[in-house]
Scaffold this active site. Structure first.
Site, short mmCIF file in Angstrom:
data_model
loop_
_atom_site.label_atom_id
_atom_site.label_comp_id
_atom_site.label_asym_id
_atom_site.label_seq_id
_atom_site.Cartn_x
_atom_site.Cartn_y
_atom_site.Cartn_z
N ASP A 137 0.87 -1.18 0.00
CA ASP A 137 0.00 0.00 0.00
C ASP A 137 0.91 1.23 0.00
O ASP A 137 2.13 1.13 0.20
CB ASP A 137 -0.93 -0.03 1.22
CG ASP A 137 -2.13 0.91 1.05
OD1 ASP A 137 -2.11 1.78 0.13
OD2 ASP A 137 -3.10 0.80 1.83
C1 NOJ Z 1 -3.99 4.05 0.47
C2 NOJ Z 1 -5.16 3.12 0.63
O1 NOJ Z 1 -5.04 2.37 1.83
C3 NOJ Z 1 -5.30 2.15 -0.53
O2 NOJ Z 1 -6.51 1.45 -0.39
C4 NOJ Z 1 -5.24 2.88 -1.84
O3 NOJ Z 1 -5.38 1.97 -2.90
C5 NOJ Z 1 -3.92 3.63 -1.94
N1 NOJ Z 1 -3.83 4.58 -0.86
C6 NOJ Z 1 -3.76 4.35 -3.27
O4 NOJ Z 1 -4.67 5.36 -3.40
#
Ligand code: NOJ
Length: 760
Positions: A279
């Site tokens: 992530d």
């Molecule tokens: C953080 C989030 O936890 C995740 O779900 C998301 O895909 C990413 N940012 C990218 O935006």
């Protein structure tokens, strides 16, 4: 020819274009061939997923891509922005294509209802339709991958991301996980109108302690295997090309450094062959988690544990080379990761044609948000299936399209909130508000509007959630309530649109309370005092504790955040142009203190006994027992009756099926759909088993007066669970089958699962 190419690769002769190899080599051979030609710097470049934000200018990004230092980006959503980046990749030494990712969670340009709402439809076809359209729209904008579906089981609605997922139930979420993956990826992730699914967040992100975002998860293996892991596995069975790693720790080990999670479970036990992505900043977070002392160690832990690609990379780029040179990681750690990235690009068809989804400039849309690009009819069709009728005293709903309607509430005219969080490339100006929806539907009568209350008056909360998201009315609260009461007094019926702004049901938006925020409850009390019939239209991304308001309202419609066509869909239901059929995919608690409050709990040694006082059973003494609205609950404008259940046999052998049947009759005046739900309880097991677990469901349409037989086939697989040794087994003995239109009111029968020898 094939041999010549391999020979060329071996001696480092690279003038044969990479693309030419496609026809003659298998995916594995193609990827190996390419890896053999790559420098270390190029390999590391492939492991970097870079955010399109202000950190790097477009020129700098293109320069980095051309130098082979970026493998993919996320956050750019137009062909004309992505094309020059792909051009830059085509100028790099090996011409390895980029891929472009984006959070296409519930729609892309057309915004569909949020995940929790989609789950409320219990309509797999409708859910798939939303995913397919999202994929078509996103791929038409040059996007290759979505960071979705979000399939974390959520049983603590304080967690703001409850809105993004599909609720509390393992079976329902698993069904939707697979359906969504297949909808995004279509016939194959390589099709020009498909996008690769990166299911998330692996794993258990929905179980963060106290519902506080990013918090730790501590969970026994049996519960993990039984309740929380199946949706990820189901996404893999659906063919998910990628998996995003969660930000939380699991029993003390952060997901991003968790070799058990990513190697033993995901790749070895489940056989996942796709791409594992961190992530955003998830690798560097390992320092804050306290398992790495610096970014170098964080990168070492992550790559060794199996994170192939680093999202928002500020760790792999700077650290991997040094780690390799020092011997802290091996060449195969890097090569295995590169293999996954190249494999995903291969599967997305990008080696065949890097411009597969970008197309040619002459065909770029003049306006990305042009109306003709939207799928409004489908968005409306899906949205109305997601609305859940929670109360309808004396058949107040549906309303007539006449007389005077007072529409009150801070969310009634909001174009932003109705889209929900993670609304991809949706444009607020293109969403139909509830006000607009009612207006569009009413050909006679009149609609008067008053805001009634702000969504919060807490300045700290406003600052935290972002003042651009929540636009407060500066008038004193009493004045706004007065105005609303005056509007109500002139009306025949009052509709109050209340709930949460979308920014409260989002990432990093955990709450300690599940009450209606701001002065909305006070507003409802004042509206009730006018004596006018009161309809609550809820707009929120989590169950709310509306015990008090539920008593005041004559009717309640849960609408979640219903997307671009939300207002029209809500009007369809309020005026009876569509008969509501949604069912809750998550329990509504009476108060935040009841959390966790999911239907599939264990019985305990001292289960609650209705009506018995202080009898040392498992309950809270200061509140009525049980949920406000149970899982699976939702009304219709018609009524359905269920006959007693018939079982085809009272015994089941391990190799056989038995069939549970009920007759469902529409005993009301209108045609309507309902969801027939099958639950099973394993009465005595080697470990305690839940009081019931959803095992199947069917959504059926019945004309007024029509009756249908609904059959569910049950076999040994439906009875399996993970025992204390984590073996997936069905244990002989008594099982109770329950069928109902929600999880509480059910018809029940028992049967016995026979042991191999044929006896219990
Ligand atoms: C953080 C989030 O936890 C995740 O779900 C998301 O895909 C990413 N940012 C990218 O935006």
């Amino acid at each position: 020819m094939k041999r010549l190419r391999l020979l060329c690769a071996l001696i480092g002769f690279t003038s044969l274009p990479v693309v030419a190899d496609m026809a003659s080599l298998s995916k594995e051979a193609f990827v190996s061939n390419l890896i053999n030609q790559m420098t270390l710097e190029e390999k590391i470049g492939q492991l970097r997923l870079i955010a399109i934000d202000e950190k790097m200018t477009p020129e700098k990004i293109r320069e980095e891509i051309a130098a082979g230092r970026i493998g993919g980006t996320y956050g750019s959503v137009s062909r004309y922005v992505n094309r020059p980046m792909q051009d830059a990749a085509q100028q790099s030494r090996l011409k390895i294509p980029m891929f472009f990712g984006w959070d296409v969670i519930h729609g892309h340009r057309t915004i569909f209802p949020i995940g929790l709402a989609l789950a409320s439809s219990w309509d797999i076809g409708a859910i798939e339709l939303s995913g397919r359209i999202a994929a078509k729209e996103a791929s038409a904008d040059g996007i290759d991958m979505t960071f979705a579906p979000m399939i974390d089981i959520a049983r603590d609605p304080r967690w703001g991301r409850t809105s993004e997922g599909f609720g509390e139930d393992t079976y329902l979420v698993s069904r939707i996980a697979k359906a969504m993956v297949q909808a995004y990826q279509g016939t194959s992730p390589n099709a020009p109108d498909s996008i690769m699914a990166s299911a998330k967040h692996f794993a258990l992100y929905g179980a963060v302690e106290g519902g506080r975002d990013y918090n730790s998860v501590d969970m026994g293996l049996a519960r993990m295997y039984q309740d929380y892991l199946p949706p990820y596995r189901s996404a893999i069975e659906g063919g998910a090309g990628a998996m995003m790693v969660a930000l939380n720790s699991i029993n003390g080990v952060p997901a991003a450094s968790n070799a058990w999670l990513m190697q033993d479970l995901l790749r070895k036990a489940w056989g996942f062959k796709g791409l594992v992505i961190s992530d955003h900043n998830g690798i560097n977070d390992l320092v804050q988690h306290g398992v790495a002392k610096n970014h170098r160690e964080a990168a070492r832990l992550a790559i060794r544990a199996g994170v192939a690609m680093s999202m928002n990379d500020f760790s792999y780029g700077p650290e991997l080379k040094g780690l390799l040179e020092s011997g802290a990681i091996s060449q195969s750690n890097i090569d295995n990761a590169v293999r996954e990235v190249l494999g995903a690009k291969y599967d997305m068809g990008l080696f065949e044609d890097p411009y597969r989804r970008i197309g040619v400039a002459s065909e770029d849309p003049a306006d990305n948000n042009a109306e003709y690009r939207l799928h409004r009819a489908q968005a409306r069709e899906v949205a109305r299936k997601t609305l859940v009728l929670l109360k309808n005293e004396n058949g107040l709903l549906p309303l007539k399209k006449e007389g005077v309607i007072a529409l009150i509430g801070p969310l009634a005219k909001s174009t932003v909130d109705i889209m929900g969080s993670w609304s991809a490339s949706g444009v607020p100006a293109q969403s139909v508000t509830i006000y607009d929806g009612l207006k569009n539907a009413m050909n006679q009568g009149s609609l008067i509007y008053a805001r009634g209350a702000n969504l919060t008056e807490d300045l700290e909360v406003l600052k935290y959630l972002g003042e651009s998201e929540i636009k407060n009315d500066p008038r004193p609260a009493a004045e706004m309530i007065d105005e609303a009461v005056k509007a109500a007094q002139q009306a025949d019926v009052v509709i109050a649109v209340v709930g949460e702004p979308r920014s409260m049901s989002h990432e990093a938006a955990s709450r300690t309370s599940l009450d209606l925020p701001g002065r909305q409850s006070e507003l409802i009390t004042a509206l009730k005092a006018t004596g006018k019939p009161l309809v609550l239209v809820l707009m929120n991304g989590r169950p709310l504790s509306i015990g008090k308001e539920q008593k005041l309202a004559n009717a309640i419609l849960e609408t979640w955040y219903s997307g671009s066509e939300g207002g029209n869909a809500v009007a369809d239901v309020l005026f009876g142009d569509y008969n509501p059929s949604g069912k809750l995919p998550i329990t509504f608690p009476r108060s935040v203190g009841q959390i966790p409050n999911y239907y599939s709990h264990l019985n305990t040694g001292r289960p609650y006994i209705a009506g018995a006082l202080r009898n040392y059973t498992s309950q809270y003494f200061d509140q009525s027992h049980g949920p406000l609205y149970p899982f699976g609950y939702g009304l219709s404008y018609t009524d359905f009756s269920l006959t007693d259940m018939a079982l085809s046999s009272t015994t089941l052998s391990k190799t056989d099926n038995l069939v549970a049947s009920v007759m469902v009759k529409n005993v009301g005046q209108r045609d309507g759909e309902t969801v027939v739900q099958l639950y099973i309880r394993d009465v005595v097991g080697s470990v305690s088993r839940p009081v019931k677990e959803l095992k199947n469901f069917q959504k059926i349409m019945l004309k007024a007066g029509e009756e249908k037989a609904v059959h569910f086939s049950i076999n040994e697989n439906d009875l399996k669970f993970f025992n204390a040794q984590l073996e997936h087994v069905a244990e002989p003995g008594e099982f109770r089958v329950q069928i109902g239109l929600d999880s509480q009111n059910v018809k029940e029968q028992s049967f016995e699962l026979l042991s191999e020898q044929g006896s219990g």
